[in-house]
Design a protein around this motif. Structure first.
Motif, PDB file in Angstrom:
ATOM      1  N   ARG A  73       0.827  -1.212   0.000  1.00 27.60           N
ATOM      2  CA  ARG A  73       0.000   0.000   0.000  1.00 27.60           C
ATOM      3  C   ARG A  73       0.858   1.257   0.000  1.00 27.60           C
ATOM      4  O   ARG A  73       0.455   2.295  -0.555  1.00 27.60           O
ATOM      5  CB  ARG A  73      -0.942  -0.001   1.205  1.00 27.60           C
ATOM      6  N   ALA A  74       2.028   1.191   0.617  1.00 30.79           N
ATOM      7  CA  ALA A  74       2.907   2.360   0.661  1.00 30.79           C
ATOM      8  C   ALA A  74       3.414   2.750  -0.721  1.00 30.79           C
ATOM      9  O   ALA A  74       3.857   3.887  -0.917  1.00 30.79           O
ATOM     10  CB  ALA A  74       4.087   2.081   1.590  1.00 30.79           C
ATOM     11  N   ARG A  75       3.314   1.849  -1.666  1.00 28.27           N
ATOM     12  CA  ARG A  75       3.802   2.118  -3.020  1.00 28.27           C
ATOM     13  C   ARG A  75       2.692   2.575  -3.961  1.00 28.27           C
ATOM     14  O   ARG A  75       2.937   2.784  -5.149  1.00 28.27           O
ATOM     15  CB  ARG A  75       4.471   0.867  -3.582  1.00 28.27           C
ATOM     16  N   LYS A  76       1.476   2.716  -3.435  1.00 28.63           N
ATOM     17  CA  LYS A  76       0.345   3.095  -4.288  1.00 28.63           C
ATOM     18  C   LYS A  76      -0.523   4.130  -3.589  1.00 28.63           C
ATOM     19  O   LYS A  76      -0.401   4.354  -2.387  1.00 28.63           O
ATOM     20  CB  LYS A  76      -0.525   1.870  -4.611  1.00 28.63           C
ATOM     21  N   ARG A  77      -1.393   4.748  -4.372  1.00 31.78           N
ATOM     22  CA  ARG A  77      -2.463   5.578  -3.831  1.00 31.78           C
ATOM     23  C   ARG A  77      -3.799   4.984  -4.257  1.00 31.78           C
ATOM     24  O   ARG A  77      -3.896   4.313  -5.278  1.00 31.78           O
ATOM     25  CB  ARG A  77      -2.362   7.006  -4.370  1.00 31.78           C
ATOM     26  N   PHE A  78      -4.844   5.256  -3.476  1.00 37.25           N
ATOM     27  CA  PHE A  78      -6.204   4.860  -3.831  1.00 37.25           C
ATOM     28  C   PHE A  78      -6.291   3.347  -4.075  1.00 37.25           C
ATOM     29  O   PHE A  78      -6.790   2.878  -5.102  1.00 37.25           O
ATOM     30  CB  PHE A  78      -6.689   5.642  -5.053  1.00 37.25           C
ATOM     31  N   VAL A  79      -5.797   2.593  -3.093  1.00 33.18           N
ATOM     32  CA  VAL A  79      -5.743   1.142  -3.224  1.00 33.18           C
ATOM     33  C   VAL A  79      -7.142   0.559  -3.378  1.00 33.18           C
ATOM     34  O   VAL A  79      -7.365  -0.362  -4.175  1.00 33.18           O
ATOM     35  CB  VAL A  79      -5.023   0.547  -1.998  1.00 33.18           C
ATOM     36  N   LEU A  80      -8.100   1.085  -2.640  1.00 33.04           N
ATOM     37  CA  LEU A  80      -9.458   0.555  -2.717  1.00 33.04           C
ATOM     38  C   LEU A  80     -10.051   0.721  -4.111  1.00 33.04           C
ATOM     39  O   LEU A  80     -10.861  -0.093  -4.556  1.00 33.04           O
ATOM     40  CB  LEU A  80     -10.337   1.235  -1.671  1.00 33.04           C
ATOM     41  N   ALA A  81      -9.628   1.754  -4.825  1.00 33.51           N
ATOM     42  CA  ALA A  81     -10.132   1.976  -6.177  1.00 33.51           C
ATOM     43  C   ALA A  81      -9.771   0.836  -7.108  1.00 33.51           C
ATOM     44  O   ALA A  81     -10.489   0.551  -8.068  1.00 33.51           O
ATOM     45  CB  ALA A  81      -9.593   3.298  -6.731  1.00 33.51           C
ATOM     46  N   ALA A  82      -8.650   0.161  -6.842  1.00 31.63           N
ATOM     47  CA  ALA A  82      -8.249  -0.956  -7.691  1.00 31.63           C
ATOM     48  C   ALA A  82      -9.282  -2.070  -7.654  1.00 31.63           C
ATOM     49  O   ALA A  82      -9.555  -2.725  -8.669  1.00 31.63           O
ATOM     50  CB  ALA A  82      -6.881  -1.476  -7.250  1.00 31.63           C
ATOM     51  N   ALA A  83      -9.872  -2.308  -6.486  1.00 30.75           N
ATOM     52  CA  ALA A  83     -10.945  -3.304  -6.379  1.00 30.75           C
ATOM     53  C   ALA A  83     -12.267  -2.745  -6.881  1.00 30.75           C
ATOM     54  O   ALA A  83     -13.043  -3.446  -7.552  1.00 30.75           O
ATOM     55  CB  ALA A  83     -11.086  -3.765  -4.935  1.00 30.75           C
ATOM     56  N   ALA A  84     -12.533  -1.465  -6.589  1.00 29.71           N
ATOM     57  CA  ALA A  84     -13.799  -0.867  -7.015  1.00 29.71           C
ATOM     58  C   ALA A  84     -13.965  -0.915  -8.521  1.00 29.71           C
ATOM     59  O   ALA A  84     -15.077  -1.094  -9.037  1.00 29.71           O
ATOM     60  CB  ALA A  84     -13.878   0.577  -6.525  1.00 29.71           C
ATOM     61  N   GLU A  85     -12.864  -0.771  -9.253  1.00 25.05           N
ATOM     62  CA  GLU A  85     -12.927  -0.814 -10.711  1.00 25.05           C
ATOM     63  C   GLU A  85     -13.345  -2.191 -11.232  1.00 25.05           C
ATOM     64  O   GLU A  85     -13.813  -2.313 -12.361  1.00 25.05           O
ATOM     65  CB  GLU A  85     -11.571  -0.426 -11.293  1.00 25.05           C
ATOM     66  N   LYS A  86     -13.192  -3.220 -10.399  1.00 27.69           N
ATOM     67  CA  LYS A  86     -13.514  -4.584 -10.828  1.00 27.69           C
ATOM     68  C   LYS A  86     -14.843  -5.085 -10.280  1.00 27.69           C
ATOM     69  O   LYS A  86     -15.344  -6.114 -10.738  1.00 27.69           O
ATOM     70  CB  LYS A  86     -12.390  -5.529 -10.407  1.00 27.69           C
ATOM     71  N   LEU A  87     -15.387  -4.390  -9.300  1.00 24.25           N
ATOM     72  CA  LEU A  87     -16.661  -4.822  -8.739  1.00 24.25           C
ATOM     73  C   LEU A  87     -17.782  -4.592  -9.751  1.00 24.25           C
ATOM     74  O   LEU A  87     -17.792  -3.598 -10.472  1.00 24.25           O
ATOM     75  CB  LEU A  87     -16.969  -4.054  -7.460  1.00 24.25           C
ATOM     76  N   PRO A  88     -18.750  -5.503  -9.815  1.00 25.21           N
ATOM     77  CA  PRO A  88     -19.873  -5.303 -10.738  1.00 25.21           C
ATOM     78  C   PRO A  88     -20.766  -4.156 -10.287  1.00 25.21           C
ATOM     79  O   PRO A  88     -20.698  -3.691  -9.144  1.00 25.21           O
ATOM     80  CB  PRO A  88     -20.626  -6.640 -10.675  1.00 25.21           C
ATOM     81  N   GLN A  89     -21.590  -3.707 -11.208  1.00 29.28           N
ATOM     82  CA  GLN A  89     -22.511  -2.609 -10.919  1.00 29.28           C
ATOM     83  C   GLN A  89     -23.354  -2.949  -9.699  1.00 29.28           C
ATOM     84  O   GLN A  89     -23.835  -4.055  -9.533  1.00 29.28           O
ATOM     85  CB  GLN A  89     -23.407  -2.353 -12.118  1.00 29.28           C
ATOM     86  N   GLY A  90     -23.492  -1.949  -8.842  1.00 28.05           N
ATOM     87  CA  GLY A  90     -24.269  -2.145  -7.628  1.00 28.05           C
ATOM     88  C   GLY A  90     -23.856  -1.141  -6.578  1.00 28.05           C
ATOM     89  O   GLY A  90     -23.033  -0.261  -6.822  1.00 28.05           O
TER      90      GLY A  90
END
Length: 460
Positions: A73-90
Motif C-alpha cells: 500500500r505504501a507504493r500506491k495511492r487509492f488502493v481501494l479503487a483498484a478493487a472498485a474498478e472490478k466490482l460489478p454494478q451495484g
C-alpha cells in the motif's frame, strides 16, 4: 456517472476490505460455505482483487476487496479503487478494513473511478457505487472529486478545443455555477491595462491572449490563485522538438489546477474571498513573435531579457502575480507546469512547492498525507538570485548553465510578489501511466493538499 456517494437508504452489499495479513483471521470467522467459496476463488487479499460471495440461493451475499500489505500500500495511492474498478454494478457499504486516517482518500479514489474523459470516444467508467462511511465528510469528498474531474477534463482537452478563448469560457461557466464574477482583458487591451508580458507571449497566435479574472466571496481572508494558462507551447522561436511538443496541451495545467481548487472552495462555501487569475495564451510562431534577445518590460516595471522564448510561463505569470500583489491578499498561490528541472528533481508524481512561510509549509505538509496528494518543499535559495540577473536587464528569463532550473524560475516569480505571503507550485499535471483511480492523462497536483491546509494557513 455521478461523482457522488450512493443514497444511504439504498440496498447495499456489505464490502469487507481485507488486507493480506488479516485474511486468515477473517476467513476463520466465516461459515463453512463462505470459507469454501473464498478458498476456491483464489482470493488472497492482494491489491486489486474483488470477489462476490453468494448465499445459498446463488444471490450475492457480500463482497470482498483486497487491500494488500502495508508495504504494497505504501507504493500506491487509492488502493481501494483498484478493487472498485472490478466490482460489478451495484451499491456497496464498507464493513471495515480501512484505517480512519486513510478513509477519506480511499473514498475519493473510489469516486474517481466513476469519471472518464469521453469527449472524443465512448469510454466506460466504474459502475460500483459506495455509500459514504461514517467518519468522513461526504460533501467534502464529493467536492474534491468534482474539482479533480474538472482538472482532468480541462487538461485532457486538446489545444484545438482548449485555446485561451475556451479556457475563458470554462472559467465563466464555473463562475456562473457558483455565483462568482468573471471578467477578462484580451488582445491589445492587455497593453492598455499594463499587462505587457502576457501580450508579448501570446501575440503571435491567432487566438488572442488574455487575462481571466474570477472573484467570489465577500467576507473573510483574501486568497488569490494564479494559474499558468499556456494553452499550447510550441517553444516560440526557440522551437521545441516534436518529442517535447507532444504533451504541450497540458501546459495550461496550472490554470486547470487552480480552477479545480476554486471549485472545491466554492462548493464547500469556505469563508474567504477568492480571486483566480489566469494569464491565458498560446506561445506560437509568427512574424510578430517575441524573440531571443528581446528585453520586455513587465507590469511591475522590471525589465526581462529573453534568453529563451520557451521559458514563457514565468513571463505571463509575472504580470499576473504583480497584479495580484497590488491587492490586499492574505495569501497568493501560483500553480504552473513550469520547468522540466522539477521533473528531473522529483519525477511526475510529486508536486514541488516553494514558500518562505514556515507555518504555511508545515500546514501543507500535514494536509498532503491524508489527502493522498503528495507535495515536496523546495528552497527559495536566495544565493541563486545572481543567476537570474543579466547584464542588460533586471532579470533573465532563462539563465544559462542549466543548474537549479526550478529554483531559479521560482526566484524569478518571487520578484513579483512583495506584499503578500507567497507559495508557488511547479507541477507536472499529467499521470504518465494508468493507476487505480488515476487514468493516464491530466491530473490534479496540490489542490487537495491546499484545501486541507487552508484553514490553518488563513485561520478560517
Amino acid at each position: 456517472m455521478s461523482l457522488s456517494f450512493a443514497d444511504p437508504q439504498e440496498a447495499a452489499l456489505s464490502l469487507h476490505v481485507i488486507a493480506q495479513p488479516d485474511l486468515r483471521t477473517w476467513w476463520e470467522s466465516q461459515p463453512a460455505p463462505v470459507r469454501r467459496w473464498v478458498e476456491a476463488s483464489g482470493f488472497t487479499g492482494a491489491i486489486g482483487q474483488a470477489l462476490l460471495v453468494p448465499d445459498a440461493d446463488g444471490a450475492p451475499a457480500l463482497a470482498l476487496a483486497g487491500y494488500g500489505t502495508p508495504a504494497k500500500r505504501a507504493r500506491k495511492r487509492f488502493v481501494l479503487a483498484a478493487a472498485a474498478e472490478k466490482l460489478p454494478q451495484g451499491t456497496y457499504r464498507l464493513a471495515g478494513g480501512v484505517a480512519d486516517d486513510a478513509l477519506e482518500a480511499e473514498c475519493f479514489g473510489w469516486l474517481m473511478t466513476g469519471h472518464v474523459f469521453d469527449r472524443y470516444k465512448a469510454r466506460k467508467a466504474g459502475t460500483a457505487r459506495l455509500i459514504a462511511p461514517d467518519g468522513i465528510d461526504a460533501a467534502r469528498v464529493e467536492a474534491m472529486a468534482a474539482g479533480e474531474a474538472l482538472i482532468r477534463d480541462l487538461i485532457d482537452t486538446p489545444a484545438q478545443d482548449m485555446g485561451p478563448d475556451a479556457l475563458q469560457q470554462a472559467t465563466e461557466a464555473l463562475a456562473a455555477e457558483f455565483g462568482a464574477s468573471c471578467t477578462s482583458v484580451a488582445g491589445d487591451d492587455l497593453l492598455a491595462r499594463n499587462l505587457p508580458m502576457i501580450h508579448a507571449v501570446g501575440r503571435a497566435s491567432d487566438r488572442a491572449p488574455r487575462l481571466i479574472d474570477m472573484t467570489w466571496g465577500t467576507e473573510g481572508p483574501r486568497l488569490t490563485l494564479v494559474g499558468k494558462g499556456v494553452c499550447f507551447d510550441t517553444g516560440g522561436l526557440d522551437l521545441k522538438p516534436a518529442s517535447a511538443m507532444g504533451l504541450m496541451k497540458k501546459d495550461m495545467g496550472g490554470a486547470a489546477n487552480v480552477l479545480g481548487l476554486a471549485r472545491m472552495i466554492m462548493a464547500l462555501n469556505l469563508p474567504l474571498r477568492l480571486q483566480v487569475l489566469i494569464p491565458a495564451v498560446e506561445n506560437a510562431v509568427a512574424g510578430n513573435a517575441f524573440r531571443p534577445g528581446d528585453v520586455l518590460t513587465s507590469r511591475k516595471g522590471l525589465t526581462v531579457e529573453i534568453n529563451n522564448t520557451d521559458a514563457e510561463g514565468r513571463l505571463v505569470l509575472a504580470d499576473a502575480l504583480a497584479l495580484a500583489d497590488e491587492e490586499d491578499s492574505d495569501l497568493i498561490v501560483s500553480m504552473a507546469t513550469l520547468t522540466g528541472a522539477a521533473r528531473v528533481a522529483v519525477g511526475p508524481d510529486l508536486a514541488p512547492f516553494y514558500t518562505d512561510d514556515e507555518p504555511a509549509a508545515a500546514a501543507l505538509a500535514e494536509a498532503a498525507g491524508p489527502a493522498a496528494d503528495p507535495v515536496w518543499r523546495m528552497p527559495f535559495h536566495t544565493p541563486y538570485e545572481a543567476m537570474i540577473e543579466p547584464d542588460i536587464a533586471d532579470l533573465d528569463n532563462a539563465p544559462s548553465g542549466g543548474f537549479a532550473g526550478s529554483i531559479t524560475a521560482a526566484l524569478f516569480l518571487r520578484r513579483f510578489v512583495e506584499r503578500a505571503p507567497y507559495m508557488h507550485f511547479d507541477i507536472y499535471g499529467w499521470n504518465p501511466a494508468k493507476a487505480p483511480g488515476r487514468p493516464k492523462g491530466g491530473t490534479g497536483q496540490g489542490p487537495r493538499a491546499l484545501l486541507g491546509a487552508l484553514p490553518r494557513m488563513l485561520k478560517l
